[in-house]
Scaffold this active site. Structure first.
Site, short mmCIF file in Angstrom:
data_model
loop_
_atom_site.label_atom_id
_atom_site.label_comp_id
_atom_site.label_asym_id
_atom_site.label_seq_id
_atom_site.Cartn_x
_atom_site.Cartn_y
_atom_site.Cartn_z
N ASP A 39 0.84 -1.20 0.00
CA ASP A 39 0.00 0.00 0.00
C ASP A 39 0.88 1.25 0.00
O ASP A 39 2.11 1.16 0.15
CB ASP A 39 -0.96 -0.01 1.20
CG ASP A 39 -0.28 -0.39 2.52
OD1 ASP A 39 0.96 -0.41 2.58
OD2 ASP A 39 -1.00 -0.66 3.49
N ASP B 228 -7.78 -1.85 14.18
CA ASP B 228 -9.19 -2.00 13.79
C ASP B 228 -9.40 -3.22 12.88
O ASP B 228 -10.47 -3.37 12.30
CB ASP B 228 -9.70 -0.72 13.11
CG ASP B 228 -8.96 -0.37 11.83
OD1 ASP B 228 -8.07 -1.15 11.42
OD2 ASP B 228 -9.26 0.68 11.23
N HIS C 26 -7.61 -3.96 10.09
CA HIS C 26 -7.30 -3.80 8.67
C HIS C 26 -6.05 -4.57 8.27
O HIS C 26 -5.16 -4.80 9.09
CB HIS C 26 -7.24 -2.32 8.27
CG HIS C 26 -6.04 -1.55 8.72
ND1 HIS C 26 -6.13 -0.40 9.47
CD2 HIS C 26 -4.71 -1.72 8.50
CE1 HIS C 26 -4.93 0.08 9.67
NE2 HIS C 26 -4.05 -0.69 9.10
N GLU D 58 -9.66 -0.82 5.28
CA GLU D 58 -10.31 -0.50 6.55
C GLU D 58 -11.60 -1.33 6.72
O GLU D 58 -12.11 -1.89 5.74
CB GLU D 58 -10.66 0.99 6.57
CG GLU D 58 -9.44 1.91 6.57
CD GLU D 58 -8.70 1.97 7.91
OE1 GLU D 58 -8.72 0.97 8.66
OE2 GLU D 58 -8.10 3.02 8.19
C1 GLP Z 1 -0.64 0.29 8.68
C2 GLP Z 1 -0.26 -0.35 7.33
C3 GLP Z 1 -0.41 -1.82 7.40
C4 GLP Z 1 0.18 -2.29 8.69
C5 GLP Z 1 -0.74 -1.88 9.81
C6 GLP Z 1 -0.16 -2.12 11.19
O1 GLP Z 1 -1.56 1.28 8.59
N1 GLP Z 1 -0.94 0.15 6.20
O2 GLP Z 1 0.20 -2.45 6.28
O3 GLP Z 1 0.29 -3.68 8.70
O4 GLP Z 1 -1.20 -0.57 9.63
O5 GLP Z 1 0.88 -1.24 11.42
P1 GLP Z 1 1.99 -1.52 12.51
O6 GLP Z 1 2.66 -2.78 12.07
O7 GLP Z 1 2.91 -0.35 12.48
O8 GLP Z 1 1.29 -1.71 13.79
#
Ligand code: GLP
Length: 261
Positions: free
Chosen positions: A67, A136, A138, A143
């Site tokens: 992404d 949440d 995702h 989302e």
């Molecule tokens: C972000 C990214 C995801 C990631 C998730 C968790 O917003 N777009 O690809 O896996 O949220 O993030 P983190 O690993 O920093 O907790």
């Protein structure tokens, strides 16, 4: 779905890095799917260590980002392209051309989204997709409410995700873009192996919903339940919401070593 509860983050990162290393050594032209964030960072650090020791070459690997934010100026340090350049491309001795990213700067974003799915397909699909999970539920930036049949497209972040990700923008929620381009849930599910990592109690509810809740667009990560080869690697804190935790531990302890993840 296989649930692996590891002793700590370092051990989990090492086990996931071992899977990547094994794939790349068997298949030097493997296609990797790269997530960004604190869930996957320790895996990249472990891979960098293996590369430095001469154990592993990433010279012919290809990779696709999961992404990207929309609207960040080129070269912004929090853009996922830049994060992957710092954490993966440089440390693993890759060239930037080996890593594809969603063209979130495109003036014609619809075709750019379709083209990204086509590029993944033209590369033969993703062999191994690394994933984190949002608080949440995702995956990527899909989302809650995201269609489980979705393809790469533009999404609007929830306030919760913008607050969660503000730490990468100097703590300024207002600096976190509202819009993103993300592989869709169905795009992600096409990868041949999915590995989701989660660490810490902050992820425990999302992990429980992903692993043991109903398959629902309200928890996009729950779509992993439909995948024939999905592995969820958790530290003990991230596993605290799981009802069948002792069963997963029993299954993993009894697993023959040769099977791997
Ligand atoms: C972000 C990214 C995801 C990631 C998730 C968790 O917003 N777009 O690809 O896996 O949220 O993030 P983190 O690993 O920093 O907790």
């Amino acid at each position: 779905m296989e649930v692996v509860i590891v002793a700590d983050v370092a051990s989990g990162a090492s086990q996931v890095a071992h899977v990547v290393a094994d794939l790349v050594s068997r298949q030097p032209g493997a296609v990797l799917g790269l997530a960004t964030g604190s869930s996957v960072e320790p895996v990249y650090a472990d891979l960098a260590r293996r590369h430095r020791s001469g154990e592993l070459s990433f010279g012919t690997v290809r990779a696709f980002l999961l992404d990207e934010y929309i609207g960040l100026p080129d070269g912004h340090p929090a853009s996922y392209r830049q994060v992957i350049t710092r954490q993966v491309v440089g440390p693993l001795g890759m060239s930037p051309e080996q890593v594809m990213a969603p063209d979130s700067m495109s003036g014609d974003i619809g075709p750019a989204c379709r083209s990204y799915d086509e590029q993944i397909a033209a590369a033969g699909g993703i062999d191994l997709q690394l994933l984190g999970i949002g608080t949440d539920g995702h995956i990527g930036f899909n989302e809650p409410g995201s269609s489980l049949g979705s393809r790469t497209r533009v999404k609007t972040l929830t306030d919760r995700t913008r607050v969660d990700n503000a730490r990468f923008f100097g703590g300024q929620v207002a600096s976190v873009p509202r819009h993103v381009m993300t592989q869709g849930v169905a795009t992600i599910l096409q990868a041949r192996h999915l590995i989701l990592t989660a660490w810490g109690t902050g992820k425990a509810d999302a992990v429980a919903a992903c692993v043991e809740g109903p398959i629902t667009a309200s928890v996009p990560a729950s779509a992993l339940q439909m995948h024939p080869h999905a592995t969820v690697v958790l530290d003990p804190d991230a596993a605290t919401g799981l009802l069948r935790r002792s069963y997963y531990e029993e299954v993993f302890a009894a697993k023959p070593a040769w099977q791997g993840l």
